[in-house]
Design an enzyme around this catalytic site. Structure first.
Site, short mmCIF file in Angstrom:
data_model
loop_
_atom_site.label_atom_id
_atom_site.label_comp_id
_atom_site.label_asym_id
_atom_site.label_seq_id
_atom_site.Cartn_x
_atom_site.Cartn_y
_atom_site.Cartn_z
N CYS A 100 37.99 53.93 72.21
CA CYS A 100 37.47 54.65 71.07
C CYS A 100 38.24 56.30 71.12
O CYS A 100 38.68 56.47 72.43
CB CYS A 100 36.26 54.86 70.66
SG CYS A 100 35.29 56.01 71.83
N ARG A 131 36.79 53.32 77.33
CA ARG A 131 35.55 52.70 77.30
C ARG A 131 35.70 51.12 77.73
O ARG A 131 35.34 50.23 77.13
CB ARG A 131 35.02 52.59 75.76
CG ARG A 131 34.89 54.09 75.14
CD ARG A 131 34.03 55.01 75.44
NE ARG A 131 32.58 54.47 75.44
CZ ARG A 131 32.07 54.69 74.15
NH1 ARG A 131 32.58 55.47 73.21
NH2 ARG A 131 30.75 54.45 74.01
#
Ligand code: EPZ
Length: 430
Positions: free
Chosen positions: A124, A129
């Site tokens: 993101c 992530r």
């Protein structure tokens, strides 16, 4: 996409009721996958992310029923019941890509039905992530996981077996997945270097009320003894500490005073200790937290850290506050590799901020000018609104769908305390 227009210069005074926590709700709402009994949650916030995870749970065979009328959202939050009616295990990309926390269905699905097909959530704005720690903890419990066309294909045909898991980093999501999976694994699981955020404690309390055997929740060493089955329960979602901190800064940045209801000092101790060093008064009363920013503010340096340190989810909001203060503050972001996207937007409003690797040097006290600014992630979005509260003229924050993921009724709550703020449909933006 909607935009928010805020006119600076108002001193905020009044009361704001804090909602249930987004980051507690998301793992909690995965717990019904661990049982066939009915599980009820109250104080669930009215947020985009909640709507998304409810859609995902329905995809996985869970019957989701809203028990209250929508009008409650502003005050008491929502009440939902969840009952797993069918054992389905495919979490599609279309839903998972909208919300990374969808990876939290992995542990419960493996634990109870022994298989899961979960799309990789992808990165993101704030960073790549990865979910390697989630995968490694499931494999430590005996799952076989492979990657196929962007999907994690996970199997545990003979059930999960307790084991020792040591995280190199106290990952919040990986800790949550490991705890949920271990509740039904055979034998004992010990999680070392576990995350200690309040949302983990709330998850642990809910699982224990479902019959799980867990010790050490909220510490860095958690011991889980697997049980054969879990039963239903009713659980009230913890208050949102990041929403609490955000509105506390709204009071401080405008030199006002706001009573934050349904929340407590202990939820965000490290942040409040820093805000008090900034000369902000924060007093716990029977009704909640009274936050007052009437004194001359003092700049303080921060470093973001896992709990009990200063939370990364408060970093952007804190930076907005430092724009108000006459002085220099350094802000070091240690959790995510790209969580300074609010900086260029602040600079467009006239802020004096320089970046040196993962450290921002903020020279505050410069009068900000309202501008059209772009929201990039949830916390950056709300920090632009906070800066707009003290800017000369109007600030237009676009792409507020990011903001709607984590803040319910933001403009209503701020305007109830005197802010001049409104939401408009953004017709020109495609
Ligand atoms: C949770 O995300 C929160 N989200 C985040 O809040 C919060 O910023 C974060 O914890 C840290 O407190 C929810 O609870 C839904 P992590 P999570 O695993 O679990 C790396 C918000 O604004 N990492 O503790 O994804 C990761 O890349 C959101 O409300 C791995 O390398 O956070 C990051 O650099 C944003 N491998 C760091 O660890 C993994 O397998 C922290 O991640 C997992 C994480």
């Amino acid at each position: 996409m909607d935009k928010i227009i805020v006119k600076g210069g108002q001193t905020l005074e009044g009361k704001i009721k804090i909602s249930g926590a987004k980051n507690a709700s998301l793992p909690l709402l995965c717990c019904p996958l661990l049982t066939n009994d009915k599980v009820t949650f109250t104080n669930v916030p009215e947020l985009g992310d909640i709507r998304n995870i409810n859609l995902l749970l329905e995809c996985l065979g869970v019957e989701v029923t809203q028990l209250d009328s929508a009008k409650n959202a502003g005050n008491l939050g929502h009440a939902f019941s969840f009952e797993t009616k069918e054992d389905k295990h495919n979490a599609p990309y279309e839903l998972v890509s909208k919300m990374r926390a969808s990876i939290l269905v992995l542990g419960p699905l493996l634990a109870r039905i022994g298989q899961a097909r979960v799309s990789l959530p992808g990165g993101c704005a704030i960073g790549a992530r990865p979910v390697d720690l989630h995968i490694k903890s499931m494999e430590a419990l005996g799952a076989e996981i492979e990657l196929d066309n962007g999907y994690l294909i996970a199997k545990a045909p003979n059930g999960l077996k307790g084991n020792k898991i040591t995280f190199p980093f106290p990952s919040v999501g990986a800790t949550e997945n490991a705890i949920m999976a271990a509740t039904l694994a055979e034998g004992e699981t010990i999680i070392n270097n576990a995350a200690q955020e309040p949302e983990i404690i709330d998850l642990g309390n809910c699982l224990v009320s479902m019959g799980a055997k867990i010790k050490g929740i909220g510490t860095s060493k958690i011991t889980i003894n697997g049980v054969k089955k879990l039963h239903g329960c009713e659980h009230r979602v913890l208050s949102d500490r990041i929403e609490t901190g955000t509105y506390a800064i709204a009071a401080a940045i405008t030199g006002g005073e706001i009573l934050l209801e349904n929340t407590s000092y202990g939820l965000l101790e490290s942040t409040f200790e820093t805000l008090k060093k900034c000369n902000i008064d924060i007093i716990q009363t029977d009704e909640g937290l009274l936050v007052s920013g009437r004194k001359k503010l003092i700049a303080q340096n921060i470093i973001t850290e896992p709990q009990p340190g200063f939370p990364t989810d408060m970093q952007a909001q804190y930076m907005a506050l430092m724009l108000k203060v006459n002085g220099v503050a350094t802000i070091k972001e240690q959790i995510f590799e790209n969580r300074f996207m609010h900086v260029p937007e602040f600079v467009r409003m006239g802020a004096n901020i320089s970046l040196l690797g993962n450290t921002a040097i903020v020279t505050g006290g410069v009068q900000l000018k309202g501008a059209k600014v772009m929201a990039t992630d949830l916390r950056a979005s709300v920090s632009l609104v906070l800066a707009g509260l003290i800017a000369d003229g109007e600030t237009i924050v676009t792409d507020v769908h990011h903001l709607d993921r984590g803040y319910a009724n933001l403009e209503d709550r701020l305007s109830s305390c005197g802010a001049i703020i409104k939401r408009v449909k953004d017709t020109c933006q495609k």
